[in-house]
Design a protein around this motif. Structure first.
Motif, PDB file in Angstrom:
ATOM      1  N   PRO A  10      32.841  96.737   7.235  1.00 40.43           N
ATOM      2  CA  PRO A  10      32.152  95.463   7.039  1.00 40.43           C
ATOM      3  C   PRO A  10      32.520  94.432   8.097  1.00 40.43           C
ATOM      4  O   PRO A  10      31.689  93.669   8.544  1.00 40.43           O
ATOM      5  N   VAL A  11      33.775  94.430   8.537  1.00 39.52           N
ATOM      6  CA  VAL A  11      34.196  93.474   9.557  1.00 39.52           C
ATOM      7  C   VAL A  11      33.458  93.727  10.867  1.00 39.52           C
ATOM      8  O   VAL A  11      32.985  92.806  11.519  1.00 39.52           O
ATOM      9  N   ASP A  12      33.324  95.005  11.276  1.00 38.71           N
ATOM     10  CA  ASP A  12      32.594  95.325  12.498  1.00 38.71           C
ATOM     11  C   ASP A  12      31.151  94.875  12.396  1.00 38.71           C
ATOM     12  O   ASP A  12      30.580  94.367  13.349  1.00 38.71           O
ATOM     13  N   THR A  13      30.545  95.064  11.241  1.00 36.60           N
ATOM     14  CA  THR A  13      29.152  94.692  11.048  1.00 36.60           C
ATOM     15  C   THR A  13      28.981  93.189  11.143  1.00 36.60           C
ATOM     16  O   THR A  13      28.061  92.699  11.777  1.00 36.60           O
ATOM     17  N   SER A  18      23.671  88.681  14.095  1.00 36.99           N
ATOM     18  CA  SER A  18      23.235  87.330  14.430  1.00 36.99           C
ATOM     19  C   SER A  18      23.371  86.441  13.205  1.00 36.99           C
ATOM     20  O   SER A  18      23.272  86.911  12.085  1.00 36.99           O
ATOM     21  N   PRO A  19      23.551  85.143  13.414  1.00 41.02           N
ATOM     22  CA  PRO A  19      23.625  84.227  12.274  1.00 41.02           C
ATOM     23  C   PRO A  19      22.369  84.324  11.419  1.00 41.02           C
ATOM     24  O   PRO A  19      21.276  84.579  11.915  1.00 41.02           O
ATOM     25  N   LEU A  20      22.547  84.119  10.119  1.00 39.88           N
ATOM     26  CA  LEU A  20      21.438  84.198   9.178  1.00 39.88           C
ATOM     27  C   LEU A  20      20.318  83.227   9.530  1.00 39.88           C
ATOM     28  O   LEU A  20      19.159  83.471   9.214  1.00 39.88           O
ATOM     29  N   SER A  21      20.677  82.129  10.168  1.00 39.42           N
ATOM     30  CA  SER A  21      19.673  81.121  10.487  1.00 39.42           C
ATOM     31  C   SER A  21      18.806  81.503  11.689  1.00 39.42           C
ATOM     32  O   SER A  21      17.830  80.837  11.976  1.00 39.42           O
ATOM     33  N   ARG A  22      19.143  82.579  12.377  1.00 44.42           N
ATOM     34  CA  ARG A  22      18.374  82.984  13.560  1.00 44.42           C
ATOM     35  C   ARG A  22      17.409  84.125  13.282  1.00 44.42           C
ATOM     36  O   ARG A  22      16.309  84.156  13.804  1.00 44.42           O
ATOM     37  N   GLU A  23      17.871  85.117  12.501  1.00 47.43           N
ATOM     38  CA  GLU A  23      17.006  86.248  12.184  1.00 47.43           C
ATOM     39  C   GLU A  23      17.490  86.900  10.898  1.00 47.43           C
ATOM     40  O   GLU A  23      18.658  86.818  10.561  1.00 47.43           O
ATOM     41  N   PRO A  24      16.579  87.555  10.178  1.00 44.93           N
ATOM     42  CA  PRO A  24      16.997  88.196   8.923  1.00 44.93           C
ATOM     43  C   PRO A  24      17.897  89.401   9.181  1.00 44.93           C
ATOM     44  O   PRO A  24      17.795  90.051  10.222  1.00 44.93           O
ATOM     45  N   LEU A  25      18.762  89.675   8.228  1.00 45.62           N
ATOM     46  CA  LEU A  25      19.646  90.838   8.317  1.00 45.62           C
ATOM     47  C   LEU A  25      18.865  92.110   8.024  1.00 45.62           C
ATOM     48  O   LEU A  25      17.947  92.118   7.206  1.00 45.62           O
ATOM     49  N   SER A  26      19.285  93.187   8.651  1.00 44.19           N
ATOM     50  CA  SER A  26      18.723  94.497   8.313  1.00 44.19           C
ATOM     51  C   SER A  26      19.319  94.918   6.966  1.00 44.19           C
ATOM     52  O   SER A  26      20.362  94.413   6.544  1.00 44.19           O
ATOM     53  N   PRO A  28      20.869  97.812   6.168  1.00 41.94           N
ATOM     54  CA  PRO A  28      22.237  98.347   6.285  1.00 41.94           C
ATOM     55  C   PRO A  28      23.290  97.258   6.547  1.00 41.94           C
ATOM     56  O   PRO A  28      24.380  97.301   5.985  1.00 41.94           O
ATOM     57  N   ALA A  29      22.949  96.288   7.386  1.00 39.95           N
ATOM     58  CA  ALA A  29      23.903  95.204   7.660  1.00 39.95           C
ATOM     59  C   ALA A  29      24.150  94.387   6.401  1.00 39.95           C
ATOM     60  O   ALA A  29      25.296  94.033   6.096  1.00 39.95           O
ATOM     61  N   ALA A  30      23.097  94.100   5.646  1.00 35.86           N
ATOM     62  CA  ALA A  30      23.246  93.334   4.409  1.00 35.86           C
ATOM     63  C   ALA A  30      24.130  94.069   3.407  1.00 35.86           C
ATOM     64  O   ALA A  30      24.968  93.457   2.736  1.00 35.86           O
ATOM     65  N   GLU A  31      23.968  95.389   3.326  1.00 37.48           N
ATOM     66  CA  GLU A  31      24.782  96.170   2.399  1.00 37.48           C
ATOM     67  C   GLU A  31      26.253  96.145   2.797  1.00 37.48           C
ATOM     68  O   GLU A  31      27.137  96.020   1.951  1.00 37.48           O
ATOM     69  N   GLN A  32      26.531  96.255   4.085  1.00 35.51           N
ATOM     70  CA  GLN A  32      27.927  96.256   4.519  1.00 35.51           C
ATOM     71  C   GLN A  32      28.552  94.866   4.408  1.00 35.51           C
ATOM     72  O   GLN A  32      29.697  94.734   4.001  1.00 35.51           O
ATOM     73  N   ILE A  33      27.809  93.834   4.752  1.00 36.13           N
ATOM     74  CA  ILE A  33      28.337  92.474   4.656  1.00 36.13           C
ATOM     75  C   ILE A  33      28.567  92.092   3.199  1.00 36.13           C
ATOM     76  O   ILE A  33      29.510  91.365   2.881  1.00 36.13           O
ATOM     77  N   SER A  34      27.732  92.615   2.308  1.00 40.88           N
ATOM     78  CA  SER A  34      27.904  92.300   0.890  1.00 40.88           C
ATOM     79  C   SER A  34      29.270  92.758   0.379  1.00 40.88           C
ATOM     80  O   SER A  34      29.818  92.163  -0.550  1.00 40.88           O
ATOM     81  N   LEU A  35      29.850  93.798   0.998  1.00 40.50           N
ATOM     82  CA  LEU A  35      31.187  94.246   0.603  1.00 40.50           C
ATOM     83  C   LEU A  35      32.232  93.155   0.850  1.00 40.50           C
ATOM     84  O   LEU A  35      33.142  92.947   0.039  1.00 40.50           O
ATOM     85  N   LEU A  36      32.114  92.457   1.965  1.00 37.44           N
ATOM     86  CA  LEU A  36      33.032  91.350   2.246  1.00 37.44           C
ATOM     87  C   LEU A  36      32.829  90.218   1.246  1.00 37.44           C
ATOM     88  O   LEU A  36      33.787  89.657   0.719  1.00 37.44           O
TER      89      LEU A  36
END
Length: 119
Positions: A10-13, A18-26, A28-36
């Motif tokens: 999750p840290v690597d992801t 990109s910041p949420l304010s610039r473009e939507p998350l994919s 897979p990225a959303a799933e990994q970031i949700s772990l943090l």
């Protein structure tokens, strides 16, 4: 030749997104970031992160954190383990004690992910 699959923590992801304010998350990225974010969503773990990050020298031992909670030492250790496994805390064992410090990379990545919005 077989292709090797790189699994990002999750840290690597977070660090590569990109910041949420610039473009939507994919997805897979959303799933990994949700772990943090799940690791931080528990009030005890959020407070532990704050205590460790603000502790003198930027690191703390379980023995330094027990008195801040009305919880047993094994419960505190469990929460620290969750934070460590998510990549939010780094740890070093010194003798019988384990010392924790906030991962600068993880915190910077989360800050960059959230970003700032411009008017």
């Amino acid at each position: 030749m077989s292709k090797s699959l790189t699994v990002l923590s999750p840290v690597d992801t977070v660090a590569c997104c990109s910041p949420l304010s610039r473009e939507p998350l994919s997805q897979p990225a959303a799933e990994q970031i949700s772990l943090l974010l799940k690791a931080l969503a528990d009030p005890v773990r959020l407070r532990l992160m704050s205590l460790v990050a603000s502790h003198e020298g930027g690191e703390a031992c379980v023995c330094d954190l027990n008195d801040a909670f009305d919880l047993s030492q094994p419960t505190i250790s469990h929460h620290l383990k969750v934070l460590h496994e998510s990549g939010l805390l780094e740890r070093d064992k010194r003798g019988v004690w384990v010392y924790y410090r906030a991962s600068a990379t993880a915190l910077r990545g989360l800050a960059e992910l959230i970003g700032t919005t411009s008017p």
